[in-house]
Scaffold this motif. Structure first.
Motif, PDB file in Angstrom:
ATOM      1  N   ARG A 133     -13.042  -1.688   8.874  1.00 12.52           N
ATOM      2  CA  ARG A 133     -13.266  -0.632   7.878  1.00 12.52           C
ATOM      3  C   ARG A 133     -14.223   0.431   8.408  1.00 12.52           C
ATOM      4  O   ARG A 133     -14.030   1.631   8.207  1.00 12.52           O
ATOM      5  N   GLU A 173      -5.926   1.589   7.044  1.00  7.81           N
ATOM      6  CA  GLU A 173      -7.106   0.738   6.956  1.00  7.81           C
ATOM      7  C   GLU A 173      -6.712  -0.733   6.840  1.00  7.81           C
ATOM      8  O   GLU A 173      -7.224  -1.590   7.560  1.00  7.81           O
ATOM      9  N   ARG A 204      -5.178   4.504   3.374  1.00  7.89           N
ATOM     10  CA  ARG A 204      -5.390   3.140   2.882  1.00  7.89           C
ATOM     11  C   ARG A 204      -4.490   2.154   3.652  1.00  7.89           C
ATOM     12  O   ARG A 204      -4.904   1.068   4.013  1.00  7.89           O
ATOM     13  N   GLU A 254       0.822  -1.219   0.000  1.00  9.71           N
ATOM     14  CA  GLU A 254       0.000   0.000   0.000  1.00  9.71           C
ATOM     15  C   GLU A 254       0.853   1.265   0.000  1.00  9.71           C
ATOM     16  O   GLU A 254       1.972   1.286   0.508  1.00  9.71           O
TER      17      GLU A 254
END
Lengths: 201, 201
Positions: free
Chosen positions: B189, B98, B95, B90
DNA sequence: TCATTAACCAAACAAGTATTTGTTTTTCTA
DNA sequence: TAGAAAAACAAATACTTGTTTGGTTAATGA
């Protein structure tokens, strides 16, 4: 109902003596359960905290688990009362929640042994009264559920998850919180703020 | 280093026999510590889980606390590895966070006994090795601290509080989570989303 | 092959646990 | 002020705890 149920005179619910040490006993138990944990606290510890022999505790409570239950009951009563009083004057839903969370946080962080036990000692530590303990916890959480239900939130927000998230975050402060730095009120306000408004820029 | 340090041949770090039951022992301990709690689990419980007498456990670990420490060590190693692998690909900071939180949540909820112990059994339950346990926990949290440091957030956001809030919320899922309804991934999430974006409308 | 030793068993140990029992002291009340 | 109940003590009970000790088995490497 709390405590033991002796044969009482008809009118009064309880005929106790002036020199009654039930409350000191509960206080001692709450203090020790809160600091050392339930299993780690012995009846000797509790008794000696107020200068009482371990066997004597059984005159007031028929088991260690019953003692925990009594502490739980007093914890719920106290924290419920304080919370309802705090939000009574508020109108705006978000403001109401903030006040509630602040009160809750202050209660569990300001060396309130009873609340500390209710948050920190999970019901499964006393299997025989697990249901009763859980019921007491639920009775308290019902208030928060209501508060969150009245919140104006964006579409798609899962209110149950929101509550579990907020409560999980708040209750875990007990693990890392240390007096002298940031105040319980500030922690609570910050947490509510981080949920209400965006953190990302 | 984990396990015991016997006199070993010069080259190999350890000269163990083929029929080695250290790992089954650790698995049993992790399982029981995770489900029943540290204090509630006896050496007899652990031994009988793999058909071993309680005294025999002391051939591999010199005390119950050392056994807990070994479980902790394996827990940290595992969860660290998994986490670093997950975020490796990532780029975007949010992101990245997460993905990290999702991995963390999955690890502690998908019946991973080791992680369960690391989250649920607080260091103060084993006073003599409290420092070592805390150090291990910190070693893991360091990763999350870094991730949150790289987050683009609104001015005035307290990153430390943000981390404690998020971790507190996530780790407390262990208390209420039940398989079959919402998935660990979805929980993670959602929590990150509730922080990143505004909940209020 | 054979001494070595890892790995375990069998059995106890000493200390601690919640709880029970019988007795004594304290306190209120009639 | 006597009597009864409440509240505590003193001491034991039955059990569980982590841990130790000494003996036994079998895999291993020289």
């Amino acid at each position: 109902m709390s405590g033991k149920s002796t044969s009482s005179s008809k009118t009064t619910t309880k005929a106790r003596r002036s020199h009654n040490r039930v409350q000191p006993l509960l206080d001692a138990a709450a203090k020790l359960f809160a600091t050392k944990g339930y299993k780690e606290t012995t009846m000797r510890d509790i008794g000696s905290e107020i200068g009482m022999l371990p066997g004597s505790v059984y005159y007031h409570f028929k088991s260690k688990q019953e003692l925990l239950l009594a502490v739980y009951e007093q914890a719920v009563t106290g924290i419920k009362t304080r919370l309802l009083a705090a939000i009574a004057d508020e109108q705006d839903p978000w403001r109401k929640l903030e006040v509630a969370v602040v009160t809750h946080t202050e209660t569990i962080l300001d060396q309130n042994d009873y609340a500390h036990v209710m948050i920190g000692v999970l019901p499964d530590k006393a299997p025989e009264i697990q249901q009763e303990l859980t019921a007491l916890r639920d009775g308290y959480e019902a208030i928060l559920i209501e508060l969150i239900d009245e919140l104006p939130v964006r579409k798609g927000i899962d209110r149950k998850l929101l509550r579990l998230m907020l409560l999980g975050a708040i209750n875990s402060t007990q693990i890392w919180y240390q007096e002298g730095t940031i105040s319980p009120e500030e922690i609570a306000r910050t947490f509510v703020g981080y949920i209400k408004d965006p953190v990302a820029k």
